[in-house]
Design a protein around this motif. Structure first.
Motif, PDB file in Angstrom:
ATOM      1  N   ILE A 142       0.836  -1.202   0.000  1.00  0.00           N
ATOM      2  CA  ILE A 142       0.000   0.000   0.000  1.00  0.00           C
ATOM      3  C   ILE A 142       0.871   1.252   0.000  1.00  0.00           C
ATOM      4  N   ARG A 143       1.954   1.222   0.779  1.00  0.00           N
ATOM      5  CA  ARG A 143       2.870   2.367   0.841  1.00  0.00           C
ATOM      6  C   ARG A 143       3.489   2.659  -0.528  1.00  0.00           C
ATOM      7  N   HIS A 144       3.608   1.616  -1.359  1.00  0.00           N
ATOM      8  CA  HIS A 144       4.153   1.773  -2.706  1.00  0.00           C
ATOM      9  C   HIS A 144       3.057   1.985  -3.755  1.00  0.00           C
ATOM     10  N   GLY A 145       1.812   2.197  -3.299  1.00  0.00           N
ATOM     11  CA  GLY A 145       0.740   2.523  -4.235  1.00  0.00           C
ATOM     12  C   GLY A 145       0.038   1.335  -4.847  1.00  0.00           C
ATOM     13  N   ILE A 146       0.087   0.163  -4.184  1.00  0.00           N
ATOM     14  CA  ILE A 146      -0.595  -1.033  -4.687  1.00  0.00           C
ATOM     15  C   ILE A 146      -1.715  -1.408  -3.721  1.00  0.00           C
ATOM     16  N   GLY A 147      -2.936  -1.497  -4.235  1.00  0.00           N
ATOM     17  CA  GLY A 147      -4.088  -1.889  -3.422  1.00  0.00           C
ATOM     18  C   GLY A 147      -4.741  -3.121  -3.999  1.00  0.00           C
ATOM     19  N   LEU A 164      -8.438   3.468  -3.145  1.00  0.00           N
ATOM     20  CA  LEU A 164      -8.127   4.764  -3.746  1.00  0.00           C
ATOM     21  C   LEU A 164      -7.800   5.795  -2.663  1.00  0.00           C
ATOM     22  N   TYR A 165      -8.520   5.751  -1.556  1.00  0.00           N
ATOM     23  CA  TYR A 165      -8.264   6.646  -0.422  1.00  0.00           C
ATOM     24  C   TYR A 165      -6.859   6.406   0.148  1.00  0.00           C
ATOM     25  N   GLN A 166      -6.417   5.154   0.062  1.00  0.00           N
ATOM     26  CA  GLN A 166      -5.077   4.809   0.554  1.00  0.00           C
ATOM     27  C   GLN A 166      -3.976   5.233  -0.414  1.00  0.00           C
ATOM     28  N   GLY A 167      -4.374   5.781  -1.564  1.00  0.00           N
ATOM     29  CA  GLY A 167      -3.397   6.289  -2.522  1.00  0.00           C
ATOM     30  C   GLY A 167      -2.954   5.292  -3.567  1.00  0.00           C
ATOM     31  N   ALA A 168      -3.744   4.249  -3.805  1.00  0.00           N
ATOM     32  CA  ALA A 168      -3.349   3.215  -4.759  1.00  0.00           C
ATOM     33  C   ALA A 168      -3.329   3.746  -6.192  1.00  0.00           C
ATOM     34  N   GLU A 169      -2.247   3.464  -6.888  1.00  0.00           N
ATOM     35  CA  GLU A 169      -2.139   3.735  -8.324  1.00  0.00           C
ATOM     36  C   GLU A 169      -2.337   2.450  -9.112  1.00  0.00           C
TER      37      GLU A 169
END
Length: 499
Positions: A75-80, A153-158
Motif C-alpha cells: 500500500i505504501r508503494h501505491g498497490i491496493g 483509492l483513499y489509501q493512494g493506490a495507483e
C-alpha cells in the motif's frame, strides 16, 4: 513500464504454484489475468500485494527493484487489492470503512463529518457515488464493491488488483462496475483484473495474460483475440459445445404452495410463492439479488421456517422439517454461499467430500476410510479439483476448487431433487463445461433440478422453464423457447414480458 514481475517462482514444499512467471503493467492499463482454478493467479497477486514472498524472481516498480514484506508495504508503494470476499465491517458506515486506518481526527477524536466529506469528494472525483452515512450492512453488494475500491483509492493506490470483482454482482451492477473501471483507467489508474468471465474481460481489458499450471501460456492484446482462443490457452483443448435435448417430463418431484416469509420489514421477504419441478426438467430462477431467491432456497432446504405455505418432496410433506429429514426425503443442495453452508473450512478435502455420504460409507457405525478416500479421489480427478492432497484443509483451496468439490459431492447423492444455486460461481471455463454437462446428464436421467443463477446466460442455456422473481413473488414464467435476456431483464425490474 509501471510494474514488472520477472521470473517469479513460488514453491510450497514439493508443490510449485508459480513457475518462472513474468508479468508487466503499464500506466492507465487494464491487464486481465486468467486461467483455470489453481493456475496460480491469486498466488501471483498475493506475492505482489505482500501477502506471500516469492521463492525466486524480482518485482520492479518504475524500473526499480522493490520488496514487500506485508500488504502495508505494498500500500505504501501505491498497490491496493480488492479481494474476492469483501473485507468490510457491516456495522460501520461507508465513510468509516473507507477511511479506516487513516481516520481524520479532531481534538476529541475521530472526525466523522470530515470522513463523510472526504468520502463524498473521493466518490465524486472517481465517479463512484455512495452514501457516506449509510451502514455497509445495509448496502447492496454492488455498492459494497464500490466501497472496497474507494477504500484502496483513499489509501493512494495507483495499481489496483481486483480478484473476481463481479462474482456476486447483478448484471446491472456488473455494467456499472466495468464502466467505473474504464473511467478510472482513463484517469491514469492501472488495474490487474482476475476473472473467469471472458465476456467481461473482452469488454474491459487492454491486454490479457493466461496462466496454466502455474506458467504463462501467453500474453495477448484483447483486440487481437477472442473467447475461444482464450479458452484454448486456459485449458489446452477445444471446449465442447453442449446440446440440450427436449425434456422428457415425469411426475412432480417438488411442489411448493403459498410460501411466505414475513421477516421484520413491511414487505414480506417471500410472498405467496408457488412452484413445482418435475422429473426430467431444469427449472431456472432468475432475479436481482435480494428479491426472495435466497429465502426460497433456504425454506426448501430446511434452513428457514416459512410463516405460511407447504412444501412436498417426492410425495412427502416436509414443510418446516429439519435439514436431515428433507435430505433424507431426496434433496441434494449446492448452496449459494459455499463458505457459509457448503463446507467446514477446518476440515480436509476428504472430510468435506463425504458430508452427507457417511451412511453408505459406514459399516456397523464405523466409517470405512479407505472407501471414503477412494470416492473423493475419483471426484477430485473427474472435476479437476486442484489440491495438494486429500488431507489439505478446505480453507487452503481456492474458491473455484472448493466449488467443484461441493458440486461433485452433491451430484453424487443421486437424489431425485437437486437445488443448484450459483453452481459455477468462481469456476473456470473448463470446470463450467463439466458442471453444465453433469447437470444436463442428471436431468436426462429424470432428475429434477431447481437452478438459481445470477448469470442469465447460464439460466438460458440450461433451463427448460424459467421463473423470474421480483420483490418476493414470481413475476413471470417463460419457456426455454420464448425466453430472451431482454424479456427476463424486464421481469427482473418489475415490468411485464411482451411478445
Amino acid at each position: 513500464m509501471l510494474l514488472q514481475m520477472e521470473g517469479i517462482t513460488k514453491s510450497y514444499g514439493n508443490v510449485t504454484a508459480n513457475r518462472n512467471v513474468s508479468f508487466n503493467l503499464r500506466k492507465g492499463e487494464i491487464h486481465a489475468l486468467v486461467g483455470e482454478n489453481g493456475a496460480g493467479k491469486t498466488t501471483l497477486m498475493r506475492i505482489l500485494y505482500g501477502m506471500e514472498s516469492q521463492t525466486s524472481g524480482e518485482i520492479k516498480l518504475g524500473g526499480k527493484p522493490v520488496s514487500f514484506g506485508s500488504p502495508t508495504d505494498a500500500i505504501r508503494h501505491g498497490i491496493g487489492m480488492v479481494h474476492q470476499h469483501f473485507m468490510l465491517f457491516p456495522s460501520f458506515t461507508v465513510a468509516e470503512n473507507i477511511v479506516i486506518g487513516r481516520e481524520p481526527s479532531r481534538a476529541i477524536g475521530f472526525d466523522r463529518k470530515a470522513a463523510a466529506e472526504e468520502t463524498t469528494r473521493l466518490a465524486k472525483r472517481f465517479g463512484m457515488p455512495v452514501d457516506p452515512w449509510k451502514r455497509v450492512g445495509e448496502c447492496s453488494l454492488g455498492v459494497q464493491q464500490r466501497v472496497e475500491i474507494l477504500k484502496v483509492l483513499y489509501q493512494g493506490a495507483e495499481i489496483i488488483i481486483l480478484d473476481e470483482p463481479t462474482g456476486v454482482l447483478t448484471p446491472i451492477e456488473v455494467k456499472e462496475l466495468l464502466a467505473a473501471i474504464k473511467e478510472l483507467a482513463r484517469q491514469g489508474k492501472s488495474f490487474i483484473l482476475i476473472s473467469h468471465k471472458l465476456g467481461e474481460i473482452m469488454e474491459v481489458a487492454d491486454r490479457i495474460t493466461v496462466l496454466r499450471d502455474g506458467e504463462v501460456t501467453g500474453t495477448v492484446n484483447a483486440s487481437d483475440t477472442g473467447e475461444e482462443q482464450l479458452s484454448r490457452m486456459m485449458v489446452g483443448r477445444e471446449l465442447v459445445q453442449l446440446g440440450r435435448s427436449a425434456a422428457a417430463l415425469g411426475e412432480k418431484v417438488l411442489e411448493a404452495k403459498g410460501l411466505t416469509v414475513r421477516g421484520s420489514k413491511t414487505k414480506p421477504l417471500l410472498d405467496g410463492v408457488s412452484l413445482n419441478v418435475k422429473a426430467g426438467e431444469i427449472v431456472g430462477i432468475a432475479g436481482i439479488s435480494g428479491n426472495g431467491q435466497s429465502e426460497l432456497l433456504q425454506v426448501l432446504a430446511g434452513l428457514l421456517q416459512p410463516d405460511e405455505g407447504t412444501v412436498e418432496l417426492s410425495g412427502q410433506d416436509v414443510t418446516g422439517a429439519s435439514v436431515q429429514r428433507i435430505r433424507g426425503a431426496g434433496l441434494a443442495h449446492i448452496p449459494e454461499d459455499r463458505y457459509l453452508w457448503g463446507v467446514s473450512k477446518e476440515a480436509d478435502v476428504t472430510e468435506n467430500g463425504i458430508m452427507g455420504h457417511t451412511g453408505r460409507l459406514s459399516k456397523n457405525g464405523i466409517l470405512r476410510r479407505g472407501k471414503a478416500r477412494s470416492m473423493v479421489a475419483e471426484w477430485v480427478e473427474r472435476f479437476g479439483v486442484k489440491t495438494g492432497s486429500l488431507d489439505t484443509k478446505a480453507q487452503h483451496l481456492s474458491g473455484g476448487n472448493l466449488q467443484k468439490l461441493i458440486v461433485a459431492r452433491e451430484l453424487a447423492q443421486q437424489s431425485p431433487f437437486l437445488i443448484a444455486a450459483e453452481p459455477t460461481r468462481g469456476v473456470d471455463v473448463g470446470a463450467m463445461e463439466i458442471i453444465h454437462a453433469e447437470l444436463l446428464s442428471k436431468r436426462d436421467r429424470q432428475g429434477a433440478i431447481l437452478l438459481v443463477s445470477s448469470e442469465l446466460t447460464e439460466v438460458l442455456k440450461l433451463s427448460d422453464r424459467i421463473l423470474v422473481m421480483f420483490e418476493g413473488r414470481i413475476a413471470g414464467e417463460l419457456t426455454a423457447e420464448e425466453a430472451t435476456e431482454e424479456k427476463i431483464s424486464l421481469l427482473m425490474a418489475g415490468g411485464k414480458a411482451v411478445g
